[in-house]
Design a protein around this motif. Structure first.
Motif, PDB file in Angstrom:
ATOM      1  N   VAL A 137       0.869  -1.179   0.000  1.00  0.00           N
ATOM      2  CA  VAL A 137       0.000   0.000   0.000  1.00  0.00           C
ATOM      3  C   VAL A 137       0.902   1.223   0.000  1.00  0.00           C
ATOM      4  O   VAL A 137       1.813   1.304   0.804  1.00  0.00           O
ATOM      5  CB  VAL A 137      -0.883   0.034   1.265  1.00  0.00           C
ATOM      6  CG1 VAL A 137      -1.862   1.173   1.187  1.00  0.00           C
ATOM      7  CG2 VAL A 137      -1.585  -1.283   1.480  1.00  0.00           C
ATOM      8  N   GLY A 138       0.612   2.171  -0.888  1.00  0.00           N
ATOM      9  CA  GLY A 138       1.357   3.425  -0.881  1.00  0.00           C
ATOM     10  C   GLY A 138       0.416   4.572  -0.588  1.00  0.00           C
ATOM     11  O   GLY A 138      -0.657   4.640  -1.165  1.00  0.00           O
ATOM     12  N   PHE A 139       0.794   5.456   0.332  1.00  0.00           N
ATOM     13  CA  PHE A 139      -0.030   6.617   0.653  1.00  0.00           C
ATOM     14  C   PHE A 139       0.806   7.877   0.527  1.00  0.00           C
ATOM     15  O   PHE A 139       1.915   7.917   1.039  1.00  0.00           O
ATOM     16  CB  PHE A 139      -0.519   6.559   2.111  1.00  0.00           C
ATOM     17  CG  PHE A 139      -1.678   5.654   2.334  1.00  0.00           C
ATOM     18  CD1 PHE A 139      -1.619   4.677   3.299  1.00  0.00           C
ATOM     19  CD2 PHE A 139      -2.845   5.790   1.607  1.00  0.00           C
ATOM     20  CE1 PHE A 139      -2.688   3.835   3.525  1.00  0.00           C
ATOM     21  CE2 PHE A 139      -3.921   4.953   1.821  1.00  0.00           C
ATOM     22  CZ  PHE A 139      -3.832   3.975   2.784  1.00  0.00           C
TER      23      PHE A 139
ATOM     24  N   TYR B 173       0.883  10.820   2.211  1.00  0.00           N
ATOM     25  CA  TYR B 173       0.267  11.394   3.425  1.00  0.00           C
ATOM     26  C   TYR B 173       0.125  12.898   3.345  1.00  0.00           C
ATOM     27  O   TYR B 173      -0.864  13.469   3.819  1.00  0.00           O
ATOM     28  CB  TYR B 173       1.095  11.030   4.663  1.00  0.00           C
ATOM     29  CG  TYR B 173       1.068   9.571   5.005  1.00  0.00           C
ATOM     30  CD1 TYR B 173       2.235   8.829   5.060  1.00  0.00           C
ATOM     31  CD2 TYR B 173      -0.124   8.922   5.279  1.00  0.00           C
ATOM     32  CE1 TYR B 173       2.217   7.490   5.370  1.00  0.00           C
ATOM     33  CE2 TYR B 173      -0.155   7.585   5.583  1.00  0.00           C
ATOM     34  CZ  TYR B 173       1.017   6.879   5.634  1.00  0.00           C
ATOM     35  OH  TYR B 173       1.005   5.548   5.942  1.00  0.00           O
TER      36      TYR B 173
ATOM     37  N   LEU C 202      -7.867   0.986   5.727  1.00  0.00           N
ATOM     38  CA  LEU C 202      -6.433   0.899   5.408  1.00  0.00           C
ATOM     39  C   LEU C 202      -5.633   1.939   6.171  1.00  0.00           C
ATOM     40  O   LEU C 202      -4.559   1.650   6.704  1.00  0.00           O
ATOM     41  CB  LEU C 202      -6.218   1.093   3.906  1.00  0.00           C
ATOM     42  CG  LEU C 202      -6.351  -0.137   3.026  1.00  0.00           C
ATOM     43  CD1 LEU C 202      -6.047   0.238   1.598  1.00  0.00           C
ATOM     44  CD2 LEU C 202      -5.429  -1.237   3.479  1.00  0.00           C
TER      45      LEU C 202
ATOM     46  N   GLY D  76      -6.430   3.214   8.968  1.00  0.00           N
ATOM     47  CA  GLY D  76      -6.386   2.799  10.362  1.00  0.00           C
ATOM     48  C   GLY D  76      -5.316   1.757  10.586  1.00  0.00           C
ATOM     49  O   GLY D  76      -4.568   1.804  11.557  1.00  0.00           O
ATOM     50  N   LEU D  77      -5.219   0.792   9.646  1.00  0.00           N
ATOM     51  CA  LEU D  77      -4.176  -0.229   9.780  1.00  0.00           C
ATOM     52  C   LEU D  77      -2.800   0.394   9.687  1.00  0.00           C
ATOM     53  O   LEU D  77      -1.853  -0.065  10.332  1.00  0.00           O
ATOM     54  CB  LEU D  77      -4.326  -1.277   8.681  1.00  0.00           C
ATOM     55  CG  LEU D  77      -5.434  -2.301   8.849  1.00  0.00           C
ATOM     56  CD1 LEU D  77      -5.438  -3.240   7.658  1.00  0.00           C
ATOM     57  CD2 LEU D  77      -5.242  -3.098  10.125  1.00  0.00           C
ATOM     58  N   ALA D  78      -2.682   1.446   8.878  1.00  0.00           N
ATOM     59  CA  ALA D  78      -1.370   2.079   8.710  1.00  0.00           C
ATOM     60  C   ALA D  78      -0.960   2.879   9.929  1.00  0.00           C
ATOM     61  O   ALA D  78       0.202   3.222  10.082  1.00  0.00           O
ATOM     62  CB  ALA D  78      -1.392   3.002   7.491  1.00  0.00           C
ATOM     63  N   GLY D  79      -1.912   3.197  10.792  1.00  0.00           N
ATOM     64  CA  GLY D  79      -1.591   4.013  11.955  1.00  0.00           C
ATOM     65  C   GLY D  79      -1.814   5.496  11.741  1.00  0.00           C
ATOM     66  O   GLY D  79      -1.593   6.288  12.646  1.00  0.00           O
TER      67      GLY D  79
ATOM     68  N   LEU E 279      -7.814   3.045  14.665  1.00  0.00           N
ATOM     69  CA  LEU E 279      -8.310   1.789  14.105  1.00  0.00           C
ATOM     70  C   LEU E 279      -9.806   1.856  13.842  1.00  0.00           C
ATOM     71  O   LEU E 279     -10.569   2.301  14.691  1.00  0.00           O
ATOM     72  CB  LEU E 279      -8.058   0.643  15.092  1.00  0.00           C
ATOM     73  CG  LEU E 279      -6.793  -0.179  14.932  1.00  0.00           C
ATOM     74  CD1 LEU E 279      -6.879  -1.386  15.841  1.00  0.00           C
ATOM     75  CD2 LEU E 279      -6.586  -0.621  13.508  1.00  0.00           C
TER      76      LEU E 279
ATOM     77  N   THR F  44     -12.745  -3.140  11.475  1.00  0.00           N
ATOM     78  CA  THR F  44     -11.556  -4.000  11.376  1.00  0.00           C
ATOM     79  C   THR F  44     -11.522  -4.933  12.565  1.00  0.00           C
ATOM     80  O   THR F  44     -11.303  -6.145  12.424  1.00  0.00           O
ATOM     81  CB  THR F  44     -10.267  -3.156  11.367  1.00  0.00           C
ATOM     82  OG1 THR F  44     -10.514  -1.891  10.793  1.00  0.00           O
ATOM     83  CG2 THR F  44      -9.168  -3.855  10.630  1.00  0.00           C
ATOM     84  N   VAL F  45     -11.754  -4.358  13.749  1.00  0.00           N
ATOM     85  CA  VAL F  45     -11.720  -5.163  14.972  1.00  0.00           C
ATOM     86  C   VAL F  45     -12.821  -6.213  14.932  1.00  0.00           C
ATOM     87  O   VAL F  45     -12.611  -7.396  15.235  1.00  0.00           O
ATOM     88  CB  VAL F  45     -11.896  -4.242  16.203  1.00  0.00           C
ATOM     89  CG1 VAL F  45     -11.891  -5.035  17.469  1.00  0.00           C
ATOM     90  CG2 VAL F  45     -10.813  -3.189  16.227  1.00  0.00           C
TER      91      VAL F  45
ATOM     92  N   ALA G 288     -12.032  -8.990  12.563  1.00  0.00           N
ATOM     93  CA  ALA G 288     -11.006  -9.876  13.129  1.00  0.00           C
ATOM     94  C   ALA G 288     -11.634 -10.837  14.128  1.00  0.00           C
ATOM     95  O   ALA G 288     -11.384 -12.047  14.113  1.00  0.00           O
ATOM     96  CB  ALA G 288      -9.910  -9.050  13.796  1.00  0.00           C
TER      97      ALA G 288
END
Lengths: 131, 369
Positions: A66-68, A70, A90, A92-95, A99, A103-104, A107
């Motif tokens: 994945v490229g962002f 920012y 995505l 959220g996963l990247a930080g 989150l 996603t949670v 999971a």
């Protein structure tokens, strides 16, 4: 034909900028570009700016790339762009975002499904052993 | 005729670089890196040790490397084109030679010798609630164009939910994916395996290998250091210093030997080829790098210059002292007028070159070549 002007959203009646994924690639080989576009535009049509990419198929190192950009994402968020659910997940996963709750939830659902599967398997094995 | 040949070589080099299937052009383009400051390294006694990037050290190394125009402008493999001939007056020819010397100086800019990089193992978040979300890891790269590659954020979200910074190898690979550099491959080509390296060394193709290594690896990576170590060890064992003389790798080779105190072979080679100035520069460099050694202390005490320096060095440090003393005696008895001039300041590497444009780490942006 919707009358569009890139800088003044007033003329684009009721529309807003979104950060979403535009699908590309080939048959059985998707590839997403993360893109800032007006929400009324077609999914793969003309965008305002490309902000990144997402490759959903893992490579030989088992990585999904994945490229962002920012810097520009921050700019468009500052202009009032709305990210869609997959983009928000995505990020959220990247930080970059907190989150995403789905996603949670996903999971947890997967873990539950995996547990029930393994239980069903072990029950099948027991039955076969008893026979 | 010789002048014509040199002129032809000049124009071949000064023209634009031709396209070629193998990396020769990419190696040529990508093989230029600017020199920059490395971190200061005081020895335990508080005396400041000489570093690779010091102006004095660089001066000595460039002088030892020499400037053989024929060697520097050796024809690189390119598409065949008929040579161009120009008719010039003597004055124009001299000008062209001057320009060629400057160009050669640029081409001979030494690649960085920096300490090996420490592995990254920084964990940003441990979200165990995400475990089992996916079987593959997600790698997030910041593709902002203006950030230097060293400062780019590249993070990995593992299937266990851990968010960590990417390792150096992952970083190099991903930066090559999003910002491809010419001549660099995603995985290291098989030429850098040990056996293939040995084959190349046996054929005396050290320069090719080292140029390729420069393009492929970062200067502080383990692979870069390994290839250089192997090349220099092979040259030291075979005493084939002439292979790298007047190339940009001679400086790093000399630095490698001097820091490990194995200068004898090189010194004897220089004396055999009647390069007395180079030998003196070498001993001076040795004293700079090891200021606490006997040789350096005695030299400072006696304020030695010229042949005395070499004698002190032969007494204290070298194992082949017999040979060095013999050579010195022949110089003395032959009565040749050895002009030991003070080193002239060269316009090569000055303090300005050591400044960088980005980054607190002081390492420049490798995109700008």
């Amino acid at each position: 034909m919707v009358h569009l002007s890139s800088l003044l959203l007033k003329k684009y009646h009721g529309g807003h900028v979104v950060i979403r994924m535009a699908l590309g690639g080939a048959t059985n080989r998707p590839f997403y570009r993360i893109v800032a576009a007006y929400n009324k535009r077609s999914r793969d049509g003309k965008c305002i700016e490309q902000l990144g990419s997402y490759d959903p198929l893992p490579n030989i190192y088992n990585e999904k790339l994945v490229g962002f950009n920012y810097d520009r994402i921050k700019y468009w968020m500052g202009c009032g762009a709305h990210p869609t659910k997959p983009v928000a997940k995505l990020l959220g996963l990247a930080g970059f975002f907190p989150l995403h709750p789905m996603t949670v939830t996903e999971a947890e659902r997967r873990r539950k499904a995996a547990l029930t599967e393994s239980k069903a398997e072990s029950e099948d094995q027991e039955e076969q052993g008893a026979e | 005729m010789a002048a014509l040949r040199v002129a032809r070589g000049l124009f071949r080099s000064c023209r634009g670089v031709q396209s070629v299937d193998y990396d020769a052009r990419a190696v040529f383009l990508g093989a230029r890196r600017p020199v920059c400051t490395s971190s200061s390294d005081d020895s335990a006694d508080g005396v400041r040790k000489a570093q690779f990037a010091d102006a004095e050290v660089q001066e000595i190394l460039t002088r030892i490397t020499g400037l053989d125009l024929e060697r520097v402008f050796k024809p690189i493999k390119r598409e065949l084109k008929p040579p161009k001939y120009k008719l010039m007056t003597d004055a124009q020819l001299e000008e062209a030679v001057l320009r060629a010397r400057e160009q050669a100086g640029k081409l001979l800019k030494m690649p960085l010798v920096v300490p090996e990089r420490q592995p990254i193992d920084d964990v940003l978040a441990e979200d165990t609630i995400l475990e089992g979300m996916d079987t593959a890891k997600h790698v997030f790269t910041d593709i902002t164009f203006s950030t230097p590659h060293r400062e780019r954020f590249i993070v990995v979200r593992e299937p266990s939910g851990m968010l960590r910074k990417a390792t150096w190898e992952e970083r190099d690979r991903l930066i090559q994916v999003y910002f491809p550099k010419e001549g660099r491959k995603l995985t290291a080509p098989p030429i850098f395996n040990e056996e293939n390296l040995k084959v190349m060394f046996r054929q005396d193709r050290h320069e090719e290998v080292l140029n390729h290594c420069l393009v492929q690896f970062e200067p502080d990576s383990a692979d870069f250091k390994k290839v250089h170590t192997l090349a220099f060890e092979h040259l030291e064992q075979e005493a084939k210093y002439e292979v790298l003389r007047s190339t940009r790798f001679f400086g790093p080779l000399v630095w490698y030997l001097v820091t490990r105190r194995r200068v004898d072979g090189l010194l004897t080679d220089m004396l055999q080829r009647d390069r007395l100035q180079d030998a003196l520069s070498l001993v001076r460099l040795f004293n700079l790098v090891h200021p606490q050694s006997d040789c350096a202390l005695q030299a400072v005490q006696q304020q030695a210059t010229g042949l005395d320096l070499l004698k002190i060095f032969a007494d204290c440090e070298s194992q082949k002292s017999g040979f060095i003393k013999l050579a010195l005696q022949t110089y003395e008895h032959s009565g040749t007028d050895i002009v030991l001039t003070a080193p002239q300041s060269k316009p090569g590497i000055s303090a300005q070159h050591l400044q960088t444009t980005h980054g607190e780490l002081g390492i420049p942006d490798y995109r700008s070549f």
